[in-house]
Design a protein around this motif. Structure first.
Motif, short mmCIF file in Angstrom:
data_model
loop_
_atom_site.label_atom_id
_atom_site.label_comp_id
_atom_site.label_asym_id
_atom_site.label_seq_id
_atom_site.Cartn_x
_atom_site.Cartn_y
_atom_site.Cartn_z
N CYS A 221 -4.08 -3.74 9.34
CA CYS A 221 -3.33 -2.61 9.89
C CYS A 221 -3.24 -1.48 8.87
O CYS A 221 -2.18 -0.94 8.63
CB CYS A 221 -1.95 -3.05 10.37
N ILE A 222 -4.37 -1.12 8.30
CA ILE A 222 -4.42 -0.07 7.31
C ILE A 222 -4.94 1.23 7.92
O ILE A 222 -4.61 2.30 7.47
CB ILE A 222 -5.27 -0.50 6.10
N ARG A 223 -5.71 1.15 8.98
CA ARG A 223 -6.33 2.34 9.54
C ARG A 223 -5.44 2.99 10.58
O ARG A 223 -4.83 2.33 11.39
CB ARG A 223 -7.66 1.99 10.20
N TRP A 224 -5.42 4.29 10.54
CA TRP A 224 -4.74 5.07 11.56
C TRP A 224 -5.63 6.26 11.83
O TRP A 224 -5.68 7.19 11.06
CB TRP A 224 -3.39 5.52 11.08
N ARG B 42 3.95 -1.86 10.17
CA ARG B 42 3.78 -2.15 8.75
C ARG B 42 4.65 -1.25 7.90
O ARG B 42 5.33 -1.70 6.98
CB ARG B 42 2.30 -1.98 8.35
N ALA C 137 -2.23 2.45 15.79
CA ALA C 137 -1.08 3.23 15.31
C ALA C 137 0.22 2.44 15.38
O ALA C 137 1.04 2.52 14.46
CB ALA C 137 -0.96 4.52 16.12
N TYR D 103 -2.06 -3.55 0.87
CA TYR D 103 -0.96 -4.15 1.64
C TYR D 103 -1.20 -5.63 1.91
O TYR D 103 -0.23 -6.37 2.06
CB TYR D 103 -0.72 -3.38 2.94
N GLY E 214 0.99 1.00 2.40
CA GLY E 214 -0.35 0.56 2.77
C GLY E 214 -1.27 0.42 1.57
O GLY E 214 -2.49 0.33 1.74
N VAL F 53 0.30 0.02 12.49
CA VAL F 53 0.50 0.75 11.23
C VAL F 53 1.97 1.17 11.11
O VAL F 53 2.57 1.03 10.04
CB VAL F 53 -0.43 1.98 11.15
N THR G 20 -7.53 6.29 5.93
CA THR G 20 -7.31 4.99 5.29
C THR G 20 -6.57 5.25 3.98
O THR G 20 -6.51 6.36 3.49
CB THR G 20 -8.64 4.25 5.00
#
Length: 144
Positions: free
Chosen positions: A130-133, A22, A16, A89, A86, A19, A137
């Motif tokens: 750093c795309i997942r939270w 980013r 997190a 990205y 994102g 993300v 996605t």
């Protein structure tokens, strides 16, 4: 102590904060790029001067004529938005890094040390995942 360090290094970590970085980094880049366009700095810094002072080794770099530099900054804005949202990205980060580095290597008289930092961070962002939270996605990126 070494085993404890090794164990802690292999534990899963919530992405997190990366993300969020980013997202904020992309918004900051977008604002900076739009500011260049809004204040007329593209014309003032790249199109009006008859002479530019490129960095050593890249003397062949010249500003693109006509609307070319406006297209560069327009693509930088789109790439910054892609970083913030994102959306593709990694590609957006790499594109932004290349265009930003190009635009600032043209004339060393505008050098600021944080411009170098922005270029380095954009390249590092292209290398990070750093795309997942959580479970979410963004379209266009692999969730693995």
């Amino acid at each position: 102590m070494i085993e404890d360090l090794r164990r802690r290094a292999q534990e899963p970590v919530d992405p997190a904060s990366l993300v969020l970085f980013r997202l904020l980094f992309g918004v900051l880049l977008l604002a900076a790029t739009l500011r260049f366009l809004a204040y007329g700095w593209v014309r003032e810094h790249y199109l009006e001067p008859a002479v530019h002072f490129p960095f050593w080794g890249v003397g062949w770099l010249q500003p693109l004529p006509g609307i070319g530099m406006y297209l560069v900054f327009g693509l930088m804005a789109v790439a910054a938005l892609g970083i913030a949202l994102g959306a593709y990205y990694r590609l957006s980060s790499l594109l932004f890094a290349l265009l930003f580095s190009y635009s600032h290597a043209i004339d060393k008289t505008y050098y600021l040390n944080h411009y170098y930092l922005v270029s380095l961070l954009a390249v590092l962002m292209a290398l990070c995942h750093c795309i997942r939270w959580g479970r979410w996605t963004v379209a266009g990126e692999s969730s693995s």
